[in-house]
Design an enzyme around this catalytic site. Structure first.
Site, PDB file in Angstrom:
ATOM      1  N   ARG A 219       0.719   7.137   5.363  1.00 29.04           N
ATOM      2  CA  ARG A 219       0.384   6.766   3.995  1.00 29.04           C
ATOM      3  C   ARG A 219       1.005   7.792   3.050  1.00 29.04           C
ATOM      4  O   ARG A 219       0.954   8.992   3.302  1.00 29.04           O
ATOM      5  CB  ARG A 219      -1.137   6.752   3.776  1.00 29.04           C
ATOM      6  CG  ARG A 219      -1.863   5.561   4.385  1.00 29.04           C
ATOM      7  CD  ARG A 219      -1.535   4.240   3.671  1.00 29.04           C
ATOM      8  NE  ARG A 219      -2.280   3.111   4.220  1.00 29.04           N
ATOM      9  CZ  ARG A 219      -1.820   2.298   5.168  1.00 29.04           C
ATOM     10  NH1 ARG A 219      -0.624   2.479   5.690  1.00 29.04           N
ATOM     11  NH2 ARG A 219      -2.567   1.270   5.586  1.00 29.04           N
ATOM     12  N   HIS A 266       7.777   0.612   3.195  1.00 30.05           N
ATOM     13  CA  HIS A 266       6.523   0.317   3.913  1.00 30.05           C
ATOM     14  C   HIS A 266       6.664  -0.938   4.786  1.00 30.05           C
ATOM     15  O   HIS A 266       5.946  -1.922   4.611  1.00 30.05           O
ATOM     16  CB  HIS A 266       5.353   0.160   2.931  1.00 30.05           C
ATOM     17  CG  HIS A 266       4.018   0.349   3.599  1.00 30.05           C
ATOM     18  ND1 HIS A 266       2.920   0.870   2.971  1.00 30.05           N
ATOM     19  CD2 HIS A 266       3.610   0.088   4.875  1.00 30.05           C
ATOM     20  CE1 HIS A 266       1.887   0.912   3.812  1.00 30.05           C
ATOM     21  NE2 HIS A 266       2.291   0.432   4.976  1.00 30.05           N
TER      22      HIS A 266
END
Ligand SMILES: NC(=O)c1ccc[n+]([C@@H]2O[C@H](COP(=O)([O-])OP(=O)(O)OC[C@H]3O[C@@H](n4cnc5c(N)ncnc54)[C@H](OP(=O)(O)O)[C@@H]3O)[C@@H](O)[C@H]2O)c1
Length: 303
Positions: A219, A266
């Site tokens: 993250r 991502h």
């Protein structure tokens, strides 16, 4: 009868055949609750989309929330009392570990430079770095961390693991100050929690040796973006990032043009067919829940 709720018709198709006695309602938390909604005891949430706490109060029989992502941070503040939260651990781990290794090798073997030379029809045969003998520090000894560790060992890298619970072969975060200077590659494969938020800050990065490589497939909020930008711009560190803070990265963000960086948007988990993998897990969980068996992937300790 067990009533479950899925976000849309595509999800219903992906679920395939369910045990007799399982009814399916389709609702994504917006608009009126469809018939049968008040009987829903297991909710499958849309990938990377959190439902509001208000929407959840419309489901009085709710007992289980099943996510399709490994990350759970968007849900922790809204799971009603007495409801079990389960994540998608295992659905994206293999593909995300694969991308971590691809990104790491892309940087070490300088694929962007060779691609540029290819565009210029320029045959530049120079030696590059590689994994042989590299010391790889894996932050996270879970699904992703273990897979990346196993993969780099095939190429004769040495691995060190750091995780939450100290155990044989696994260090704790407290040992990072001693470990960082001794490793050429750091792979971040941790959940985003209050303890890991901003973990990779200026001090962390400064402790990494010159020329070291940071890989983050976990993250973006775990890494201090400005501190990393400063190290990349100074030419001291290299990075591969699949995740950033913020996401999506705005078109004018300086990270896009940072030197010594390979960036993907991502897409760690995003190999073709991930939805089928996700709904296979959901089908197994629904079957366990319907049969009164223990669930897998129950979130405890916030991850
Ligand atoms: N880029 C992508 O598309 C993508 C895809 C999937 C996942 N992710 C991210 O990657 C994360 C990891 O995924 P995973 O499947 O490998 O999870 P996992 O199997 O649950 O493993 C998490 C690891 O992190 C460790 N950990 C948790 N809190 C910690 C802390 N405070 N300090 C040190 N270590 C800590 C755990 O320690 P213990 O072993 O002691 O429990 C475990 O080893 C997810 O949470 C998600 O945010 C990203």
């Amino acid at each position: 009868v067990t009533t479950i709720c899925v976000p849309d018709a595509e999800a219903r198709d992906l679920l395939g055949e369910l045990p007799a006695g399982v009814e399916v309602v389709t609702w994504d938390g917006t608009g009126p609750l469809p018939p049968g909604g008040t009987d829903v005891s297991l909710l499958v949430a849309r990938y990377m989309g959190a439902m509001t706490a208000d929407a959840l109060t419309e489901l009085p029989a709710l007992r289980v929330i099943q996510l399709l992502s490994a990350g759970v941070e968007a849900w922790l503040d809204r799971v009603p009392d007495g409801v079990t939260l389960c994540n998608g651990r295992g659905v994206h781990g293999g593909s995300t570990a694969e991308l971590a290794v691809a990104g790491m090798l892309s940087v070490l073997r300088e694929l962007p430079r060779f691609r540029q030379a290819q565009r210029e029809h320029d045959w530049v045969a120079t030696d590059t770095d590689g994994l042989d003998g590299k010391r790889v520090l894996l932050l996270g000894a879970g699904d992703i961390g273990r897979r990346v560790g196993a993969a780099v060992e095939v190429f004769d890298a040495q691995t060190t693991f750091v995780a939450r619970r100290v155990r044989p072969g696994v260090h704790g975060l407290g040992q990072l100050p001693d470990l960082l200077g001794e490793h050429d590659v750091v792979v971040v494969a941790l959940p985003h929690t209050p303890e890991t938020h901003g973990l990779v800050d200026a001090g962390f990065l400064a402790a990494m040796p010159d020329g070291a490589l940071l890989v983050n497939v976990a993250r973006g909020q775990i890494v201090d973006t400005d501190a990393l930008l400063a190290e990349l711009t100074a030419g001291r560190l290299h990075a591969f990032l699949d995740v950033t803070e913020p996401e999506p990265l705005p078109p004018d963000h300086p990270l896009w043009d940072a030197p010594n960086l390979v960036l993907t948007p991502h897409v760690g988990g995003g190999t073709h067919g991930w939805q089928r993998r996700a709904y296979r897990l959901v089908r197994e969980q629904v079957t366990r829940f319907h049969n009164g068996q223990p669930l897998e992937n129950v979130v405890t300790d916030g991850y």
